[in-house]
Motif scaffolding. Structure first.
Motif, PDB file in Angstrom:
ATOM      1  N   ASP A  12       0.830  -1.203   0.000  1.00 59.65           N
ATOM      2  CA  ASP A  12       0.000   0.000   0.000  1.00 59.65           C
ATOM      3  C   ASP A  12       0.866   1.256   0.000  1.00 59.65           C
ATOM      4  OD1 ASP A  12      -2.675   0.502  -0.223  1.00 59.65           O
ATOM      5  OD2 ASP A  12      -3.078   0.613   1.919  1.00 59.65           O
ATOM      6  N   LEU A  13       1.867   1.287   0.892  1.00 57.76           N
ATOM      7  CA  LEU A  13       2.699   2.473   1.050  1.00 57.76           C
ATOM      8  C   LEU A  13       3.611   2.702  -0.157  1.00 57.76           C
ATOM      9  CD1 LEU A  13       3.714   2.115   4.811  1.00 57.76           C
ATOM     10  CD2 LEU A  13       2.177   3.831   3.825  1.00 57.76           C
ATOM     11  N   ILE A  14       4.225   1.617  -0.661  1.00 56.83           N
ATOM     12  CA  ILE A  14       5.110   1.757  -1.824  1.00 56.83           C
ATOM     13  C   ILE A  14       4.319   2.230  -3.043  1.00 56.83           C
ATOM     14  CG2 ILE A  14       6.584   0.521  -3.468  1.00 56.83           C
ATOM     15  CD1 ILE A  14       7.434  -1.319  -1.179  1.00 56.83           C
ATOM     16  N   ASN A  72       4.099 -12.712  -4.094  1.00 51.23           N
ATOM     17  CA  ASN A  72       3.539 -11.363  -4.032  1.00 51.23           C
ATOM     18  C   ASN A  72       3.388 -10.742  -5.405  1.00 51.23           C
ATOM     19  OD1 ASN A  72       3.209  -9.709  -1.244  1.00 51.23           O
ATOM     20  ND2 ASN A  72       4.588 -11.424  -0.953  1.00 51.23           N
ATOM     21  N   VAL A  73       4.418 -10.923  -6.237  1.00 51.93           N
ATOM     22  CA  VAL A  73       4.363 -10.351  -7.586  1.00 51.93           C
ATOM     23  C   VAL A  73       3.194 -10.948  -8.366  1.00 51.93           C
ATOM     24  CG1 VAL A  73       5.537 -10.278  -9.813  1.00 51.93           C
ATOM     25  CG2 VAL A  73       6.801  -9.724  -7.732  1.00 51.93           C
ATOM     26  N   LEU A  87       2.863   6.534  -6.855  1.00 53.05           N
ATOM     27  CA  LEU A  87       1.821   7.279  -7.559  1.00 53.05           C
ATOM     28  C   LEU A  87       1.815   8.752  -7.163  1.00 53.05           C
ATOM     29  CD1 LEU A  87      -1.145   4.720  -7.364  1.00 53.05           C
ATOM     30  CD2 LEU A  87       0.382   5.155  -9.293  1.00 53.05           C
ATOM     31  N   THR A  88       2.016   9.027  -5.872  1.00 51.27           N
ATOM     32  CA  THR A  88       2.014  10.410  -5.381  1.00 51.27           C
ATOM     33  C   THR A  88       3.173  11.209  -5.968  1.00 51.27           C
ATOM     34  OG1 THR A  88       0.981   9.712  -3.298  1.00 51.27           O
ATOM     35  CG2 THR A  88       2.048  11.866  -3.318  1.00 51.27           C
ATOM     36  N   ALA A  89       4.339  10.558  -6.083  1.00 53.53           N
ATOM     37  CA  ALA A  89       5.528  11.224  -6.631  1.00 53.53           C
ATOM     38  C   ALA A  89       5.549  11.224  -8.157  1.00 53.53           C
ATOM     39  CB  ALA A  89       6.785  10.552  -6.096  1.00 53.53           C
ATOM     40  N   ASN A  90       4.501  10.656  -8.767  1.00 56.06           N
ATOM     41  CA  ASN A  90       4.399  10.565 -10.229  1.00 56.06           C
ATOM     42  C   ASN A  90       5.589   9.835 -10.862  1.00 56.06           C
ATOM     43  OD1 ASN A  90       1.907  11.988 -10.494  1.00 56.06           O
ATOM     44  ND2 ASN A  90       3.021  13.913 -10.142  1.00 56.06           N
ATOM     45  N   LEU A  91       6.156   8.883 -10.106  1.00 54.16           N
ATOM     46  CA  LEU A  91       7.256   8.081 -10.644  1.00 54.16           C
ATOM     47  C   LEU A  91       6.737   6.984 -11.566  1.00 54.16           C
ATOM     48  CD1 LEU A  91       9.407   7.685  -7.400  1.00 54.16           C
ATOM     49  CD2 LEU A  91       9.827   9.219  -9.330  1.00 54.16           C
ATOM     50  N   MET A  92       5.517   6.537 -11.283  1.00 49.16           N
ATOM     51  CA  MET A  92       4.877   5.505 -12.091  1.00 49.16           C
ATOM     52  C   MET A  92       3.384   5.783 -12.149  1.00 49.16           C
ATOM     53  SD  MET A  92       6.668   1.891 -10.935  1.00 49.16           S
ATOM     54  CE  MET A  92       8.375   1.532 -11.323  1.00 49.16           C
ATOM     55  N   THR A  93       2.749   5.164 -13.123  1.00 50.53           N
ATOM     56  CA  THR A  93       1.296   5.216 -13.182  1.00 50.53           C
ATOM     57  C   THR A  93       0.738   3.908 -12.627  1.00 50.53           C
ATOM     58  OG1 THR A  93       1.351   4.356 -15.444  1.00 50.53           O
ATOM     59  CG2 THR A  93       1.257   6.752 -15.174  1.00 50.53           C
ATOM     60  N   ASP A  94      -0.551   3.878 -12.384  1.00 44.92           N
ATOM     61  CA  ASP A  94      -1.169   2.705 -11.762  1.00 44.92           C
ATOM     62  C   ASP A  94      -1.343   1.588 -12.793  1.00 44.92           C
ATOM     63  OD1 ASP A  94      -2.397   1.039  -9.999  1.00 44.92           O
ATOM     64  OD2 ASP A  94      -4.322   2.070 -10.003  1.00 44.92           O
ATOM     65  N   ASP A  95      -0.203   0.954 -13.118  1.00 44.51           N
ATOM     66  CA  ASP A  95      -0.232  -0.126 -14.102  1.00 44.51           C
ATOM     67  C   ASP A  95       0.731  -1.231 -13.668  1.00 44.51           C
ATOM     68  OD1 ASP A  95       2.181   1.082 -14.556  1.00 44.51           O
ATOM     69  OD2 ASP A  95       1.636   1.914 -16.513  1.00 44.51           O
ATOM     70  N   LEU A  96       1.006  -2.166 -14.561  1.00 50.68           N
ATOM     71  CA  LEU A  96       1.749  -3.365 -14.208  1.00 50.68           C
ATOM     72  C   LEU A  96       3.138  -3.108 -13.616  1.00 50.68           C
ATOM     73  CD1 LEU A  96       1.371  -6.717 -15.779  1.00 50.68           C
ATOM     74  CD2 LEU A  96       3.717  -5.910 -15.612  1.00 50.68           C
ATOM     75  N   CYS A 131       4.205  -0.630 -11.837  1.00 53.57           N
ATOM     76  CA  CYS A 131       3.988  -0.136 -10.480  1.00 53.57           C
ATOM     77  C   CYS A 131       3.586  -1.277  -9.553  1.00 53.57           C
ATOM     78  CB  CYS A 131       2.907   0.949 -10.492  1.00 53.57           C
ATOM     79  SG  CYS A 131       2.464   1.572  -8.856  1.00 53.57           S
ATOM     80  N   HIS A 132       2.676  -2.117 -10.018  1.00 52.74           N
ATOM     81  CA  HIS A 132       2.227  -3.257  -9.203  1.00 52.74           C
ATOM     82  C   HIS A 132       3.378  -4.217  -8.948  1.00 52.74           C
ATOM     83  CE1 HIS A 132      -1.877  -2.435 -11.326  1.00 52.74           C
ATOM     84  NE2 HIS A 132      -1.598  -1.531 -10.402  1.00 52.74           N
ATOM     85  N   PHE A 133       4.212  -4.454  -9.965  1.00 45.94           N
ATOM     86  CA  PHE A 133       5.351  -5.365  -9.837  1.00 45.94           C
ATOM     87  C   PHE A 133       6.344  -4.843  -8.801  1.00 45.94           C
ATOM     88  CE2 PHE A 133       9.576  -6.852 -10.802  1.00 45.94           C
ATOM     89  CZ  PHE A 133       9.411  -8.192 -11.133  1.00 45.94           C
ATOM     90  N   THR A 134       6.705  -3.567  -8.906  1.00 42.49           N
ATOM     91  CA  THR A 134       7.675  -2.960  -7.994  1.00 42.49           C
ATOM     92  C   THR A 134       7.168  -2.986  -6.552  1.00 42.49           C
ATOM     93  OG1 THR A 134       8.433  -1.484  -9.760  1.00 42.49           O
ATOM     94  CG2 THR A 134       9.016  -0.878  -7.507  1.00 42.49           C
ATOM     95  N   SER A 135       5.920  -2.606  -6.371  1.00 45.44           N
ATOM     96  CA  SER A 135       5.324  -2.575  -5.030  1.00 45.44           C
ATOM     97  C   SER A 135       5.271  -3.974  -4.433  1.00 45.44           C
ATOM     98  CB  SER A 135       3.909  -1.986  -5.095  1.00 45.44           C
ATOM     99  OG  SER A 135       3.908  -0.704  -5.663  1.00 45.44           O
ATOM    100  N   ALA A 136       4.905  -4.966  -5.238  1.00 41.20           N
ATOM    101  CA  ALA A 136       4.779  -6.338  -4.760  1.00 41.20           C
ATOM    102  C   ALA A 136       6.143  -6.926  -4.396  1.00 41.20           C
ATOM    103  CB  ALA A 136       4.106  -7.200  -5.825  1.00 41.20           C
ATOM    104  N   PHE A 137       7.165  -6.644  -5.197  1.00 41.90           N
ATOM    105  CA  PHE A 137       8.500  -7.167  -4.921  1.00 41.90           C
ATOM    106  C   PHE A 137       9.036  -6.588  -3.616  1.00 41.90           C
ATOM    107  CE2 PHE A 137      13.112  -7.405  -5.268  1.00 41.90           C
ATOM    108  CZ  PHE A 137      13.297  -8.712  -5.687  1.00 41.90           C
ATOM    109  N   GLY A 138       8.865  -5.278  -3.428  1.00 42.74           N
ATOM    110  CA  GLY A 138       9.300  -4.638  -2.184  1.00 42.74           C
ATOM    111  C   GLY A 138       8.560  -5.197  -0.983  1.00 42.74           C
ATOM    112  N   ALA A 139       7.266  -5.442  -1.138  1.00 43.44           N
ATOM    113  CA  ALA A 139       6.465  -6.002  -0.053  1.00 43.44           C
ATOM    114  C   ALA A 139       6.927  -7.406   0.298  1.00 43.44           C
ATOM    115  CB  ALA A 139       4.993  -6.019  -0.450  1.00 43.44           C
ATOM    116  N   GLY A 140       7.281  -8.204  -0.708  1.00 42.77           N
ATOM    117  CA  GLY A 140       7.746  -9.567  -0.472  1.00 42.77           C
ATOM    118  C   GLY A 140       9.033  -9.609   0.326  1.00 42.77           C
ATOM    119  N   PHE A 141       9.977  -8.715   0.009  1.00 44.85           N
ATOM    120  CA  PHE A 141      11.253  -8.695   0.730  1.00 44.85           C
ATOM    121  C   PHE A 141      11.059  -8.270   2.181  1.00 44.85           C
ATOM    122  CE2 PHE A 141      15.102  -6.503   2.205  1.00 44.85           C
ATOM    123  CZ  PHE A 141      16.020  -7.533   2.080  1.00 44.85           C
ATOM    124  N   CYS A 142      10.332  -7.188   2.394  1.00 41.92           N
ATOM    125  CA  CYS A 142      10.092  -6.698   3.756  1.00 41.92           C
ATOM    126  C   CYS A 142       9.377  -7.744   4.603  1.00 41.92           C
ATOM    127  CB  CYS A 142       9.261  -5.414   3.718  1.00 41.92           C
ATOM    128  SG  CYS A 142      10.121  -3.999   2.992  1.00 41.92           S
TER     129      CYS A 142
END
Length: 309
Positions: free
Chosen positions: A198-200, A284-285, A205-214, A216-227
């Motif tokens: 959720d946070l990643i 997660n991914v 999205l808030t920083a406009n680094l990515m749009t709400d698409d694949l 973004c979902h991949f990056t967020s999921a990978f980070g969540a899996g490691f943590c």
């Protein structure tokens, strides 16, 4: 809800509930061998248990564990407990993931800006609630994954047989063995997994680094899996050991953890870390990417069905 604009129609609780269960089952089908390898590595070093690992074989690493299992027990051993695993995900993930947004909105009283505290509280709630629903399926899954096909070690012939045998030999409570560490584990996992995702995603999205698409979902999921792997591994190892233990081997989950510490040292709590990370990261991914797509597909189907001709 993260990723949806005010003008978008958000997915209903039913869509999220069904989408989460389906996505989790797909992720389990793909990553199950890694989960089985993780369980085998986690129970390695136990002096006894109701189900022993491959006779005399000490597995080393993810690849070594998988190759040893394939060589001594056959390729199908990598999918021991798959039926129970899918039963678990359909009941478990539907609650802990599918209801997360709804519970988060309940705690924030409908506010669009949820605090970290509200997200953690929602993750803990749905994680603990899911255990209450799916604990027997988790016990059976772990027992199947731990048992070896070779050397006469196979104890359960089918998923139904496992439920019956455990209930008959250990009582109805045997199906709920390890509930306490599992509640703790899944409250931690849910917080780490869902809140981190959720946070990643929110930050990207808030920083406009990515749009709400694949991507973004991949990056967020990978980070969540490691943590999640770093935070939850110790509780996960204790849960696996305790669920797989013989009747009377440990008096409690705390006793199991203390025994591990005394006999094997602190490093025992991170046994199977690499397969845990490989499994959680890939799980997660697959799960989150599939879940995001399923939500959109189901909402599109609902919208087109309700639209006037």
């Amino acid at each position: 809800m993260v990723g949806f604009k005010a003008t978008d129609v958000p997915p209903t609780a039913t869509v999220k509930f069904l989408g989460a269960g389906t996505a989790a089952c797909i992720a389990d089908l793909i990553t199950f061998p890694l989960d089985t390898a993780k369980v085998r590595l986690q129970i390695q070093g136990e002096s006894q248990g109701p189900v022993r690992t491959t006779a005399g074989a000490q597995c080393r690493g993810v690849l070594g564990t998988i190759l040893t299992m394939v060589r001594t027990e056959g390729p199908r051993s990598l999918y021991n407990g798959l039926v129970a695993g899918l039963q678990r995900q359909m009941s478990f993930a539907s609650v802990r993931i599918g209801l997360y947004d709804s519970v988060k909105q309940f705690y924030t009283k409908g506010s669009e800006h949820a605090s970290i505290g509200s997200r953690l509280l929602a993750g803990s709630t749905t994680g603990a609630l899911a255990v209450a629903v799916a604990q027997p399926t988790d016990v059976v899954k772990i027992r199947f994954q731990a048992q070896a096909r070779a050397g006469g070690g196979q104890r359960y012939q089918s998923t139904i047989d496992a439920y019956k045998t455990i209930a008959r030999e250990e009582g109805f409570g045997g199906l709920w063995k390890g509930t306490s560490p599992n509640v703790a584990r899944n409250a931690i996992v849910n917080c780490a997994e869902l809140v981190t995702y959720d946070l990643i995603k929110d930050a990207l999205l808030t920083a406009n680094l990515m749009t709400d698409d694949l991507p973004c979902h991949f990056t967020s999921a990978f980070g969540a899996g490691f943590c999640t792997t770093v935070i939850a591994s110790p509780v996960d190892v204790v849960k696996t050991r305790y669920m797989n233990s013989a009747l009377g081997q440990y008096s409690s989950a705390g006793h199991c953890a203390l025994t591990m510490l005394q006999k094997e040292g602190p490093r025992a709590f991170y046994k199977g870390f690499m397969p845990s990370f490989l499994r959680l990261g890939s799980w997660n991914v697959v799960m989150f990417v599939t879940y995001e797509q399923l939500k959109r597909a189901l909402m599109a189907a609902c919208t087109s069905r309700e639209a006037p001709f």
